[in-house]
Design a protein around this motif. Structure first.
Motif, PDB file in Angstrom:
ATOM      1  N   UNK A  84      -9.653  -5.054   5.671  1.00 53.81           N
ATOM      2  CA  UNK A  84      -8.205  -4.302   4.611  1.00 53.81           C
ATOM      3  C   UNK A  84      -8.596  -3.263   3.481  1.00 53.81           C
ATOM      4  N   UNK A  85      -9.830  -2.676   3.278  1.00 52.74           N
ATOM      5  CA  UNK A  85     -10.159  -1.723   1.766  1.00 52.74           C
ATOM      6  C   UNK A  85      -9.786  -0.662   2.166  1.00 52.74           C
ATOM      7  N   UNK A  86      -9.745  -0.077   1.238  1.00 55.69           N
ATOM      8  CA  UNK A  86      -9.471   2.402   2.015  1.00 55.69           C
ATOM      9  C   UNK A  86     -10.353   2.704   2.282  1.00 55.69           C
ATOM     10  N   UNK A  87     -11.538   2.553   2.803  1.00 54.37           N
ATOM     11  CA  UNK A  87     -11.977   3.187   4.081  1.00 54.37           C
ATOM     12  C   UNK A  87     -11.310   2.952   5.084  1.00 54.37           C
ATOM     13  N   UNK A  88     -10.840   1.948   5.262  1.00 53.09           N
ATOM     14  CA  UNK A  88      -9.936   1.293   6.505  1.00 53.09           C
ATOM     15  C   UNK A  88      -8.590   1.969   6.819  1.00 53.09           C
ATOM     16  N   UNK A  89      -7.800   1.776   5.887  1.00 50.45           N
ATOM     17  CA  UNK A  89      -6.506   2.335   5.088  1.00 50.45           C
ATOM     18  C   UNK A  89      -6.832   3.347   5.463  1.00 50.45           C
ATOM     19  N   UNK A  90      -7.830   4.343   5.264  1.00 46.18           N
ATOM     20  CA  UNK A  90      -8.002   6.396   4.958  1.00 46.18           C
ATOM     21  C   UNK A  90      -7.889   6.277   6.564  1.00 46.18           C
ATOM     22  N   UNK A  91      -8.890   5.822   7.062  1.00 50.04           N
ATOM     23  CA  UNK A  91      -8.902   6.316   8.630  1.00 50.04           C
ATOM     24  C   UNK A  91      -7.923   5.647   9.818  1.00 50.04           C
ATOM     25  N   UNK A  92      -7.666   4.807   9.101  1.00 49.49           N
ATOM     26  CA  UNK A  92      -5.510   3.889   9.292  1.00 49.49           C
ATOM     27  C   UNK A  92      -4.857   5.399  10.044  1.00 49.49           C
ATOM     28  N   UNK A 140       1.061  -1.118   0.177  1.00 48.11           N
ATOM     29  CA  UNK A 140      -0.133  -0.185  -0.133  1.00 48.11           C
ATOM     30  C   UNK A 140       1.121   1.578   0.453  1.00 48.11           C
ATOM     31  N   UNK A 141       0.823   1.978  -0.493  1.00 48.97           N
ATOM     32  CA  UNK A 141       1.483   3.443  -1.028  1.00 48.97           C
ATOM     33  C   UNK A 141       1.909   4.495   0.771  1.00 48.97           C
ATOM     34  N   UNK A 142       0.487   4.433   1.331  1.00 50.06           N
ATOM     35  CA  UNK A 142       0.579   4.964   2.232  1.00 50.06           C
ATOM     36  C   UNK A 142       0.759   4.447   4.066  1.00 50.06           C
ATOM     37  N   UNK A 143       0.751   3.003   4.317  1.00 52.95           N
ATOM     38  CA  UNK A 143       0.791   2.322   5.431  1.00 52.95           C
ATOM     39  C   UNK A 143       2.045   1.415   4.925  1.00 52.95           C
ATOM     40  N   UNK A 144       3.015   0.758   5.387  1.00 45.79           N
ATOM     41  CA  UNK A 144       2.946  -0.174   5.414  1.00 45.79           C
ATOM     42  C   UNK A 144       2.004  -1.529   6.465  1.00 45.79           C
ATOM     43  N   UNK A 145       1.756  -2.625   5.545  1.00 51.31           N
ATOM     44  CA  UNK A 145       0.603  -3.708   6.399  1.00 51.31           C
ATOM     45  C   UNK A 145       1.565  -5.303   6.382  1.00 51.31           C
ATOM     46  N   UNK A 146       1.806  -5.841   7.677  1.00 54.35           N
ATOM     47  CA  UNK A 146       1.991  -6.727   7.930  1.00 54.35           C
ATOM     48  C   UNK A 146       1.080  -7.711   8.794  1.00 54.35           C
ATOM     49  N   UNK A 147       1.038  -8.946   7.620  1.00 52.20           N
ATOM     50  CA  UNK A 147      -0.210  -9.584   8.461  1.00 52.20           C
ATOM     51  C   UNK A 147       0.465 -10.920   9.702  1.00 52.20           C
ATOM     52  N   UNK A 149       7.169   6.659  12.220  1.00 54.97           N
ATOM     53  CA  UNK A 149       7.891   6.225  13.802  1.00 54.97           C
ATOM     54  C   UNK A 149       6.432   5.630  14.567  1.00 54.97           C
ATOM     55  N   UNK A 150       5.342   5.736  13.288  1.00 49.23           N
ATOM     56  CA  UNK A 150       3.954   5.511  14.977  1.00 49.23           C
ATOM     57  C   UNK A 150       3.559   4.007  14.018  1.00 49.23           C
ATOM     58  N   UNK A 151       2.648   2.964  15.006  1.00 41.63           N
ATOM     59  CA  UNK A 151       2.044   1.829  14.234  1.00 41.63           C
ATOM     60  C   UNK A 151       0.642   1.464  14.765  1.00 41.63           C
ATOM     61  N   UNK A 152      -0.186   0.471  14.218  1.00 40.35           N
ATOM     62  CA  UNK A 152      -0.743   0.069  15.232  1.00 40.35           C
ATOM     63  C   UNK A 152      -1.576  -1.319  14.248  1.00 40.35           C
ATOM     64  N   UNK A 153      -2.082  -1.966  15.442  1.00 39.29           N
ATOM     65  CA  UNK A 153      -2.117  -3.796  15.458  1.00 39.29           C
ATOM     66  C   UNK A 153      -3.128  -4.166  15.555  1.00 39.29           C
ATOM     67  N   UNK A 154      -3.661  -4.993  15.211  1.00 37.15           N
ATOM     68  CA  UNK A 154      -5.703  -5.111  15.046  1.00 37.15           C
ATOM     69  C   UNK A 154      -5.481  -6.317  16.053  1.00 37.15           C
ATOM     70  N   UNK A 155      -6.537  -6.863  16.434  1.00 38.29           N
ATOM     71  CA  UNK A 155      -6.196  -8.289  16.463  1.00 38.29           C
ATOM     72  C   UNK A 155      -7.914  -9.533  15.978  1.00 38.29           C
ATOM     73  N   UNK A 156      -7.478  -9.980  14.947  1.00 37.47           N
ATOM     74  CA  UNK A 156      -8.265 -10.776  14.478  1.00 37.47           C
ATOM     75  C   UNK A 156      -8.718 -12.507  15.038  1.00 37.47           C
TER      76      UNK A 156
END
Length: 80
Positions: free
Chosen positions: A53-61, A9-16, A31-38
Motif C-alpha cells: 500500500x505505497x503512495x503509488x498504489x494509493x494514488x492510482x486507487x 491515510x489522508x485521501x482514503x479510508x483503508x481497512x484490512x 460513496x465508493x469503495x474498492x476491495x483487493x484480495x491477496x
C-alpha cells in the motif's frame, strides 16, 4: 471476517480484513469503495501489506475512484 488493521491515510479510508486465508484490503472514498484480495501467503503480515500500500498504489486507487465517479455520472445521464 476480522479486522486486521486500519491504516491511516489522508485521501482514503483503508481497512484490512482477514478471511479464508486471504487479506481483503478495502479502500473507501466518499460513496465508493474498492476491495483487493491477496493470499495471506503472498505477504509477510501487516508490514508486507504496508509495503504493498505505497503512495503509488494509493494514488492510482484515488484516480480509479475518480473514474468510478465519472462512470456513475455518465450512467445516470444516460438513464435520464
Amino acid at each position: 471476517m476480522r479486522v486486521v488493521a486500519e491504516i491511516p491515510h489522508a485521501a482514503v479510508k483503508i481497512t484490512v480484513f482477514a478471511w479464508n486465508g486471504k487479506f481483503l484490503i478495502k479502500l473507501e472514498r466518499g460513496p465508493y469503495e474498492q476491495t483487493y484480495k491477496i493470499s495471506e501467503t503472498d505477504v509477510l503480515g501487516d508490514e508486507g501489506l504496508k509495503h504493498i500500500l505505497d503512495e503509488t498504489f494509493i494514488n492510482e486507487a484515488v484516480e480509479l475512484f475518480g473514474q468510478m465517479h465519472q462512470n456513475l455520472m455518465a450512467a445516470q445521464e444516460r438513464a435520464d
